[in-house]
Design an enzyme around this catalytic site. Structure first.
Site, short mmCIF file in Angstrom:
data_model
loop_
_atom_site.label_atom_id
_atom_site.label_comp_id
_atom_site.label_asym_id
_atom_site.label_seq_id
_atom_site.Cartn_x
_atom_site.Cartn_y
_atom_site.Cartn_z
CG ASN A 109 -1.86 1.21 1.38
OD1 ASN A 109 -2.42 1.60 0.28
ND2 ASN A 109 -1.82 1.71 2.58
CG HIS A 111 -0.65 5.84 4.92
ND1 HIS A 111 -1.93 5.98 5.25
CD2 HIS A 111 -0.13 6.80 5.95
CE1 HIS A 111 -2.26 6.80 6.02
NE2 HIS A 111 -1.07 7.21 6.50
CB SER A 138 5.25 5.01 4.12
OG SER A 138 5.42 6.19 5.23
CG ASP A 147 -2.55 3.10 7.27
OD1 ASP A 147 -2.70 2.46 5.98
OD2 ASP A 147 -3.32 3.90 7.68
C1 GAR Z 1 -3.16 8.94 -2.21
O1 GAR Z 1 -2.55 10.37 -1.65
C2 GAR Z 1 -2.95 7.87 -1.35
O2 GAR Z 1 -1.65 7.81 -0.70
C3 GAR Z 1 -4.15 7.80 -0.26
O3 GAR Z 1 -5.07 8.32 -1.14
C4 GAR Z 1 -4.65 8.99 -2.38
C5 GAR Z 1 -4.98 8.42 -3.52
O4 GAR Z 1 -4.86 9.17 -4.71
N1 GAR Z 1 -4.36 6.60 0.28
C6 GAR Z 1 -4.74 6.75 1.58
O5 GAR Z 1 -4.90 7.48 2.19
C7 GAR Z 1 -4.76 5.26 2.00
N2 GAR Z 1 -4.87 4.97 3.39
P1 GAR Z 1 -4.95 8.52 -6.16
O6 GAR Z 1 -6.35 7.86 -5.98
O7 GAR Z 1 -4.97 9.70 -7.16
O8 GAR Z 1 -3.83 7.57 -6.33
#
Ligand code: GAR
Length: 217
Positions: A109, A111, A138, A147
């Site tokens: 994942n 994060h 990360s 997480d």
């Molecule tokens: C990203 O910032 C990712 O790190 C976060 O959601 C966003 C998705 O953007 N993920 C989390 O918060 C998971 N816990 P994206 O759909 O444009 O890749």
């Protein structure tokens, strides 16, 4: 050498999936994306995946009685696609222990924080509230605890005095787009792997491979 078959799970925009898709266009990249799977039928990321010529599937969680049934259907779709590694990229549902155990060591994942700080949601708001000077992102193996799985690689991002959650999230997102393909390449080439309950790196993996430091503001 055969490329690692990767599936990407998304719920929305899919910009991290897009950065992985762009990286896999390099013939020397050690992984290929065999499937993009969304739990939401209207994720903009689905269209983006199609533009890259990647197979897509929607497995809408609303059509299932419970999380276990939804995640069992996801596992079936992932297996049908020959998935060897699952990358969560903005997949915004907490995964049940059954799914996490099924894909143990084969589930990563990204994060938007320097873990173990700011697990969960609203990471940029909370980082600003706490007045941190350095924030970041990360890539980690996923375990049943949210997480909290072993960290594979991190990128640090400076916080500007006048940052808002939006400006900070843009800067972190840029770092995410750089970090995720880089971390995937480390996993796909076998340089970092799951062993026991840890992320174990080959001796030739340096701090520059796993820790990205910020450009000045
Ligand atoms: C990203 O910032 C990712 O790190 C976060 O959601 C966003 C998705 O953007 N993920 C989390 O918060 C998971 N816990 P994206 O759909 O444009 O890749």
């Amino acid at each position: 050498m055969a490329k690692l078959k990767v599936a990407v799970l998304i719920s929305g925009r899919g910009s991290n999936m897009g950065s992985l898709a762009r990286a896999t266009m390099d013939p020397d990249f050690p992984a290929e994306i065999v499937l993009v799977l969304s739990n939401r039928p209207h994720s903009p990321g689905l269209e983006l995946a199609q533009e890259h010529g990647i197979d897509i599937r929607v497995i809408d969680h609303k059509e299932f009685a419970d999380r276990e049934a939804h995640e069992a259907a996801m596992t079936q779709a992932l297996e049908e696609a020959g998935t060897e590694l699952v990358c969560l990229a903005g997949y915004m549902r907490i995964l049940e222990e059954g799914f996490v155990n099924e894909w143990r060591g084969r589930l990563i994942n990204i994060h938007p924080s320097l873990l173990p700080s700011f697990r969960g949601v609203d990471t940029h708001e909370r980082a600003l509230e706490r007045g941190v000077r350095v924030h970041g992102c990360s890539v980690h193996f996923v375990t049943a605890e949210l997480d909290a799985g072993p960290i594979i690689a991190q990128a640090a991002v400076p916080v500007a005095p006048d940052d808002t959650p939006e400006t900070l999230s843009e800067r972190v997102l840029e770092a995410e787009h750089n970090l995720y393909p880089h971390a995937l390449a480390l996993i796909a080439s076998g340089k970092i792997r799951w062993s026991g309950d840890s992320a174990v790196a080959d001796s030739d993996v340096t701090e520059h491979d796993v820790a990205v430091f910020p450009n000045p503001l």
